[in-house]
Write a protein that holds these residues in place. Structure first.
Motif, short mmCIF file in Angstrom:
data_model
loop_
_atom_site.label_atom_id
_atom_site.label_comp_id
_atom_site.label_asym_id
_atom_site.label_seq_id
_atom_site.Cartn_x
_atom_site.Cartn_y
_atom_site.Cartn_z
N VAL A 92 0.87 -1.32 -0.47
CA VAL A 92 0.05 -0.19 0.63
C VAL A 92 0.96 1.02 0.38
O VAL A 92 2.15 1.17 0.35
CB VAL A 92 -1.17 -0.52 1.34
N VAL A 93 0.35 2.04 -0.44
CA VAL A 93 1.28 3.33 -0.75
C VAL A 93 0.19 4.88 0.11
O VAL A 93 -0.86 4.77 0.22
CB VAL A 93 1.25 3.39 -2.04
N ARG A 113 14.40 -9.44 0.51
CA ARG A 113 15.38 -8.32 0.97
C ARG A 113 15.17 -7.08 0.10
O ARG A 113 14.55 -6.19 0.32
CB ARG A 113 17.21 -8.61 0.89
N LYS A 114 15.02 -7.41 -1.56
CA LYS A 114 14.83 -6.54 -2.60
C LYS A 114 13.53 -5.69 -2.35
O LYS A 114 14.14 -4.61 -2.33
CB LYS A 114 15.08 -7.01 -3.77
N GLU A 151 10.06 -0.35 1.12
CA GLU A 151 9.29 1.03 1.86
C GLU A 151 10.58 1.51 2.46
O GLU A 151 10.90 2.10 2.89
CB GLU A 151 9.70 0.05 3.61
N GLY A 152 9.68 3.09 1.87
CA GLY A 152 11.04 4.72 1.21
C GLY A 152 10.19 5.10 0.99
O GLY A 152 9.54 5.95 0.46
N GLY A 153 10.75 5.00 -0.51
CA GLY A 153 11.02 6.17 -1.70
C GLY A 153 9.12 6.61 -1.55
O GLY A 153 8.96 8.26 -1.81
N TYR A 154 8.54 5.95 -2.61
CA TYR A 154 6.87 5.95 -2.89
C TYR A 154 6.23 6.06 -1.48
O TYR A 154 5.13 5.60 -1.49
CB TYR A 154 6.47 4.86 -3.80
#
Lengths: 237, 237
Positions: A27-28, A121-122, A127-130
């Motif tokens: 989710v974003v 891991r990728k 969980e960050g950028g967008y």
């Protein structure tokens, strides 16, 4: 003719990820063009479609934007298009800001896509950028628009497909996995309970599951054997 | 944003009907507002969606308009939305005339619905009013827009569903039917060949098929027994 409607069309993606224990959805944050948080609400990754792309291409663009992945098979599972999809005024305000429009949008018909991913891991790095976040399905808050209902429908579609063909669940597991991990993923996605004692017998009846010589390492319970999937043919959701 | 597209949205219905021998689809003439034939081409029954209706309601409106039927369960099976759907100029001309528009339509995203119907006397009567016609699937000419591809996708969806649950095919047969009729409908819809000799054994294993005392009347071959379906629960495609 006055009564015809000329809505916008979007795609929304229910990216389902298994972290070894739980089924999650990506989710974003529903934030504005400038990254400002509008309502503290989450939504599904999605986008209005562009002039030159078809529906599948729009879904692949969204997948790429939010996960960096490309050429992952996605299942188009349902279209959602009622006039009440935009009944929450905050969603309408967000749309106008996010897409920098000079008018209100009355209606969006959205096409739902879903796929099954392994949260490695990728995928954790997303969980960050967008302001994207993997959230356990069982703990999802109310999502913007009708996105909560869209998640429910995606789960139904995935369950129906995977009940017919368990091998579709391969995409959720690491390359080598334990019997317990496979049992868990089957229970979580199919919504069933499997007998622990009989599961090894069941496993032996799955021609597409191959036992490896290798066992778990550095665990403080009895080390479990690893298995891998034998690709019968390239099948994805 | 220039690059966003604001298409029209329609529903198209693949109404599949079984006449006792073949699987048919209902097709209608692509004619103008005034009933004039544009291109001698057939299309699926369909319509742009109206302002106040959701997608399911639009599909039910089309079903009602073309068959008089209401409250028949329909399966929404796929959305079709590529920019190339309107590549045939004749289809574009037809749209503007039919909907009495004062502008060209660049793009229509359509949502496909399908259902299974029994072609009885009432359904035969359709062949008239709207220039509707039942045509055997195997003899369909090229349809307008991408409607030929839409029929193919509907068949795939129906086949997948009915393979999982044969009882969905009940809707195609009359209330009482012979073993040969059931075998035929299974072969035609599922795309399989069933062994004639073993079929009665197979039939005996179907808890939802009940033999009747009644036999065929006035046939010049050995009269076959009639069967009926026992409704386990109300299931439809």
């Amino acid at each position: 003719m006055e009564s015809l409607v000329n809505p916008y069309v979007s795609v929304d993606c229910v990216l389902l990820g298994f972290d070894g224990e739980q089924l999650n959805a990506l989710v974003v944050r529903q934030s504005g063009n400038n990254g400002e948080d509008v309502a503290g609400i989450y939504k599904l990754p999605g986008s209005l479609i562009n002039l030159d792309e078809n529906l599948d291409e729009a879904a692949q663009r969204v997948l790429k934007q939010f996960t960096g992945l490309s050429q992952v098979n996605m299942l188009q599972f349902k279209a959602f298009g009622g006039p009440d999809r935009l009944k929450n005024p905050e969603d309408s305000v967000w749309l106008v800001r996010f897409y920098n429009l000079n008018h209100h949008i009355d209606r969006i018909v959205t096409i739902g896509y879903t796929t099954l991913l392994r949260i490695d891991r990728k995928m954790r790095k997303l969980e960050g950028g967008y302001e994207a976040q993997w959230m356990p399905i069982s703990e999802l808050p109310r999502l913007a628009f009708d996105h909560s209902a869209i998640v429910d429908e995606a789960l139904k579609a995935v369950r129906a497909k995977a009940t017919l063909d368990v091998t579709l669940l391969f995409d959720l597991l690491p390359n080598k996995f334990t019997a317990a991990q496979l049992r868990n993923v089957m229970e979580v996605v199919l919504g069933i309970t499997l007998d622990v004692k009989n599961f090894h017998k069941k496993l032996a009846q799955m021609p597409y599951v191959v036992p490896l010589e290798e066992k778990e390492d550095g665990v403080n319970h009895r080390a479990a054997r690893y298995y891998k999937f034998k690709k019968l043919k390239n099948k994805h959701i």
